[in-house]
Design a protein around this motif. Structure first.
Motif, PDB file in Angstrom:
ATOM      1  N   GLN A 145       0.826  -1.210   0.000  1.00  0.00           N
ATOM      2  CA  GLN A 145       0.000   0.000   0.000  1.00  0.00           C
ATOM      3  C   GLN A 145       0.858   1.258   0.000  1.00  0.00           C
ATOM      4  OE1 GLN A 145      -3.264   0.574  -0.413  1.00  0.00           O
ATOM      5  NE2 GLN A 145      -2.742   2.716  -0.313  1.00  0.00           N
ATOM      6  N   LEU A 146       1.839   1.336   0.867  1.00  0.00           N
ATOM      7  CA  LEU A 146       2.652   2.544   0.993  1.00  0.00           C
ATOM      8  C   LEU A 146       3.548   2.801  -0.215  1.00  0.00           C
ATOM      9  CD1 LEU A 146       3.768   2.375   4.735  1.00  0.00           C
ATOM     10  CD2 LEU A 146       2.033   3.869   3.715  1.00  0.00           C
ATOM     11  N   ASN A 147       4.126   1.759  -0.772  1.00  0.00           N
ATOM     12  CA  ASN A 147       5.091   1.930  -1.849  1.00  0.00           C
ATOM     13  C   ASN A 147       4.492   1.915  -3.247  1.00  0.00           C
ATOM     14  OD1 ASN A 147       7.850   1.975  -0.467  1.00  0.00           O
ATOM     15  ND2 ASN A 147       6.835   0.230   0.480  1.00  0.00           N
ATOM     16  N   PHE A 148       3.357   1.234  -3.418  1.00  0.00           N
ATOM     17  CA  PHE A 148       2.808   1.085  -4.759  1.00  0.00           C
ATOM     18  C   PHE A 148       1.318   1.381  -4.847  1.00  0.00           C
ATOM     19  CE2 PHE A 148       6.542  -1.680  -4.507  1.00  0.00           C
ATOM     20  CZ  PHE A 148       7.305  -1.139  -5.545  1.00  0.00           C
ATOM     21  N   GLY A 149       0.693   1.736  -3.740  1.00  0.00           N
ATOM     22  CA  GLY A 149      -0.737   2.045  -3.757  1.00  0.00           C
ATOM     23  C   GLY A 149      -1.604   0.866  -4.167  1.00  0.00           C
ATOM     24  N   VAL A 150      -1.162  -0.344  -3.852  1.00  0.00           N
ATOM     25  CA  VAL A 150      -1.857  -1.551  -4.277  1.00  0.00           C
ATOM     26  C   VAL A 150      -3.269  -1.607  -3.697  1.00  0.00           C
ATOM     27  CG1 VAL A 150      -1.863  -4.074  -4.048  1.00  0.00           C
ATOM     28  CG2 VAL A 150       0.224  -2.886  -4.728  1.00  0.00           C
ATOM     29  N   GLU A 151      -4.232  -1.783  -4.582  1.00  0.00           N
ATOM     30  CA  GLU A 151      -5.636  -1.908  -4.184  1.00  0.00           C
ATOM     31  C   GLU A 151      -6.181  -3.318  -4.418  1.00  0.00           C
ATOM     32  OE1 GLU A 151      -7.128   1.172  -6.730  1.00  0.00           O
ATOM     33  OE2 GLU A 151      -7.033   2.665  -5.129  1.00  0.00           O
ATOM     34  N   PHE A 152      -5.486  -4.109  -5.223  1.00  0.00           N
ATOM     35  CA  PHE A 152      -5.946  -5.481  -5.469  1.00  0.00           C
ATOM     36  C   PHE A 152      -5.581  -6.356  -4.269  1.00  0.00           C
ATOM     37  CE2 PHE A 152      -1.836  -4.974  -7.659  1.00  0.00           C
ATOM     38  CZ  PHE A 152      -1.090  -5.998  -7.106  1.00  0.00           C
ATOM     39  N   PRO A 153      -6.260  -7.488  -4.101  1.00  0.00           N
ATOM     40  CA  PRO A 153      -5.994  -8.347  -2.939  1.00  0.00           C
ATOM     41  C   PRO A 153      -4.588  -8.949  -2.949  1.00  0.00           C
ATOM     42  CG  PRO A 153      -8.086  -8.927  -3.983  1.00  0.00           C
ATOM     43  CD  PRO A 153      -7.391  -7.965  -4.895  1.00  0.00           C
ATOM     44  N   VAL A 154      -3.929  -8.844  -1.811  1.00  0.00           N
ATOM     45  CA  VAL A 154      -2.654  -9.520  -1.575  1.00  0.00           C
ATOM     46  C   VAL A 154      -2.913 -10.454  -0.395  1.00  0.00           C
ATOM     47  CG1 VAL A 154      -0.228  -9.281  -0.965  1.00  0.00           C
ATOM     48  CG2 VAL A 154      -1.301  -7.579  -2.463  1.00  0.00           C
ATOM     49  N   PHE A 155      -2.739 -11.743  -0.628  1.00  0.00           N
ATOM     50  CA  PHE A 155      -3.126 -12.760   0.332  1.00  0.00           C
ATOM     51  C   PHE A 155      -1.998 -13.092   1.305  1.00  0.00           C
ATOM     52  CE2 PHE A 155      -6.125 -12.977  -3.058  1.00  0.00           C
ATOM     53  CZ  PHE A 155      -7.314 -13.242  -2.415  1.00  0.00           C
ATOM     54  N   ALA A 156      -2.225 -14.085   2.133  1.00  0.00           N
ATOM     55  CA  ALA A 156      -1.217 -14.545   3.093  1.00  0.00           C
ATOM     56  C   ALA A 156      -0.043 -15.162   2.350  1.00  0.00           C
ATOM     57  CB  ALA A 156      -1.830 -15.562   4.056  1.00  0.00           C
ATOM     58  N   LYS A 157       1.115 -15.081   2.959  1.00  0.00           N
ATOM     59  CA  LYS A 157       2.325 -15.654   2.387  1.00  0.00           C
ATOM     60  C   LYS A 157       2.151 -17.166   2.237  1.00  0.00           C
ATOM     61  CE  LYS A 157       5.994 -14.414   4.650  1.00  0.00           C
ATOM     62  NZ  LYS A 157       7.316 -14.110   5.229  1.00  0.00           N
ATOM     63  N   ILE A 158       2.608 -17.679   1.085  1.00  0.00           N
ATOM     64  CA  ILE A 158       2.472 -19.106   0.792  1.00  0.00           C
ATOM     65  C   ILE A 158       3.746 -19.646   0.151  1.00  0.00           C
ATOM     66  CG2 ILE A 158      -0.021 -18.954   0.425  1.00  0.00           C
ATOM     67  CD1 ILE A 158       0.608 -19.142  -2.620  1.00  0.00           C
ATOM     68  N   GLU A 159       3.752 -20.947  -0.055  1.00  0.00           N
ATOM     69  CA  GLU A 159       4.792 -21.586  -0.861  1.00  0.00           C
ATOM     70  C   GLU A 159       4.165 -21.945  -2.198  1.00  0.00           C
ATOM     71  OE1 GLU A 159       7.023 -24.661   1.055  1.00  0.00           O
ATOM     72  OE2 GLU A 159       7.514 -23.350   2.754  1.00  0.00           O
ATOM     73  N   VAL A 160       4.945 -21.794  -3.265  1.00  0.00           N
ATOM     74  CA  VAL A 160       4.413 -22.017  -4.606  1.00  0.00           C
ATOM     75  C   VAL A 160       5.050 -23.211  -5.317  1.00  0.00           C
ATOM     76  CG1 VAL A 160       3.755 -19.594  -4.884  1.00  0.00           C
ATOM     77  CG2 VAL A 160       6.011 -20.361  -5.667  1.00  0.00           C
ATOM     78  N   ARG A 161       6.022 -23.846  -4.669  1.00  0.00           N
ATOM     79  CA  ARG A 161       6.636 -25.040  -5.242  1.00  0.00           C
ATOM     80  C   ARG A 161       7.120 -25.946  -4.109  1.00  0.00           C
ATOM     81  NH1 ARG A 161      12.513 -23.257  -7.697  1.00  0.00           N
ATOM     82  NH2 ARG A 161      13.499 -22.883  -5.706  1.00  0.00           N
ATOM     83  N   GLY A 162       7.387 -27.196  -4.494  1.00  0.00           N
ATOM     84  CA  GLY A 162       7.871 -28.148  -3.501  1.00  0.00           C
ATOM     85  C   GLY A 162       6.747 -28.855  -2.771  1.00  0.00           C
ATOM     86  N   PRO A 163       7.111 -29.671  -1.776  1.00  0.00           N
ATOM     87  CA  PRO A 163       6.122 -30.491  -1.076  1.00  0.00           C
ATOM     88  C   PRO A 163       5.100 -29.690  -0.270  1.00  0.00           C
ATOM     89  CG  PRO A 163       8.286 -30.705  -0.048  1.00  0.00           C
ATOM     90  CD  PRO A 163       8.474 -29.917  -1.300  1.00  0.00           C
ATOM     91  N   SER A 164       5.409 -28.449   0.083  1.00  0.00           N
ATOM     92  CA  SER A 164       4.466 -27.623   0.850  1.00  0.00           C
ATOM     93  C   SER A 164       3.767 -26.579  -0.018  1.00  0.00           C
ATOM     94  CB  SER A 164       5.204 -26.927   1.994  1.00  0.00           C
ATOM     95  OG  SER A 164       5.739 -27.883   2.885  1.00  0.00           O
ATOM     96  N   ALA A 165       3.842 -26.747  -1.317  1.00  0.00           N
ATOM     97  CA  ALA A 165       3.207 -25.776  -2.212  1.00  0.00           C
ATOM     98  C   ALA A 165       1.701 -25.730  -1.976  1.00  0.00           C
ATOM     99  CB  ALA A 165       3.491 -26.129  -3.664  1.00  0.00           C
ATOM    100  N   ALA A 166       1.152 -24.528  -2.079  1.00  0.00           N
ATOM    101  CA  ALA A 166      -0.291 -24.344  -1.942  1.00  0.00           C
ATOM    102  C   ALA A 166      -1.009 -25.114  -3.052  1.00  0.00           C
ATOM    103  CB  ALA A 166      -0.627 -22.861  -2.026  1.00  0.00           C
ATOM    104  N   PRO A 167      -2.123 -25.763  -2.730  1.00  0.00           N
ATOM    105  CA  PRO A 167      -2.862 -26.523  -3.749  1.00  0.00           C
ATOM    106  C   PRO A 167      -3.196 -25.696  -4.989  1.00  0.00           C
ATOM    107  CG  PRO A 167      -3.705 -27.041  -1.574  1.00  0.00           C
ATOM    108  CD  PRO A 167      -2.725 -25.914  -1.397  1.00  0.00           C
ATOM    109  N   LEU A 168      -3.530 -24.418  -4.804  1.00  0.00           N
ATOM    110  CA  LEU A 168      -3.831 -23.565  -5.960  1.00  0.00           C
ATOM    111  C   LEU A 168      -2.646 -23.511  -6.912  1.00  0.00           C
ATOM    112  CD1 LEU A 168      -5.482 -21.512  -7.601  1.00  0.00           C
ATOM    113  CD2 LEU A 168      -4.586 -19.735  -6.058  1.00  0.00           C
ATOM    114  N   PHE A 169      -1.451 -23.347  -6.387  1.00  0.00           N
ATOM    115  CA  PHE A 169      -0.286 -23.233  -7.255  1.00  0.00           C
ATOM    116  C   PHE A 169       0.112 -24.580  -7.862  1.00  0.00           C
ATOM    117  CE2 PHE A 169      -0.250 -18.982  -5.867  1.00  0.00           C
ATOM    118  CZ  PHE A 169       0.408 -18.281  -6.872  1.00  0.00           C
TER     119      PHE A 169
END
Length: 162
Positions: free
Chosen positions: A83-107
């Protein structure tokens, strides 16, 4: 699964968000980081969102710390940074993993639907982008180095499609 609507994700505040709530929108899903060489893409993502949100574009940011420790902050710190650096208005979700055995199912699903460079399924770095059509299908994948402007014509076509 035929689309992303069967998935739920965790919000930055710790709630659960069903992606089915976004049915009918063109969606750009991006794994993001605040200390990456590509972090400036946040500004371009916000511009794209501002330009097309009224036509049905939604951008979903998913912070990830798997690549060089480039997203060390808490969910609250990440949201504040965006928000402060880029004025982001779109949703930014919780931190996740995107690869490997703990990757989020969505990814796991996204990478199964669209391969990356040289046919790889694995996400190689922050700011990998997935374009989703209004029916929740993954139609395109872009590498981190691809500029947001490179996606614009594909997004415009999807926004005009029935």
């Amino acid at each position: 699964m035929d689309n992303i609507y069967d998935f739920s994700v965790t919000t930055a505040a710790g709630g659960i968000q069903s992606l089915a709530d976004y049915r009918g929108q063109v969606i750009l899903i991006v794994n993001v980081a605040s200390q990456c060489g590509f972090t400036a893409q946040y500004a371009d993502l916000q511009r794209l969102y501002a330009q097309y949100r009224e036509q049905g574009l939604l951008i979903l940011g998913f912070p990830c710390d798997q690549f060089g420790g480039q997203e060390p902050g808490s969910n609250a710190e990440i949201a504040q940074f965006c928000q402060l650096n880029f004025g982001v208005e779109f949703p930014v979700f919780a931190k996740i993993e995107v690869r490997g055995p703990s990757a989020a199912p969505l990814f796991n699903y996204l990478t199964q639907q669209r391969r990356g460079f040289l046919g790889s399924r694995q996400i190689k770095w922050n700011f990998t982008k997935f374009v989703i059509d209004r029916k929740g299908r993954v139609v395109k994948r872009y590498a981190p180095y691809r500029k947001i402007a490179d996606l614009q014509s594909d997004i415009e076509k999807l926004l005009l499609a029935p």
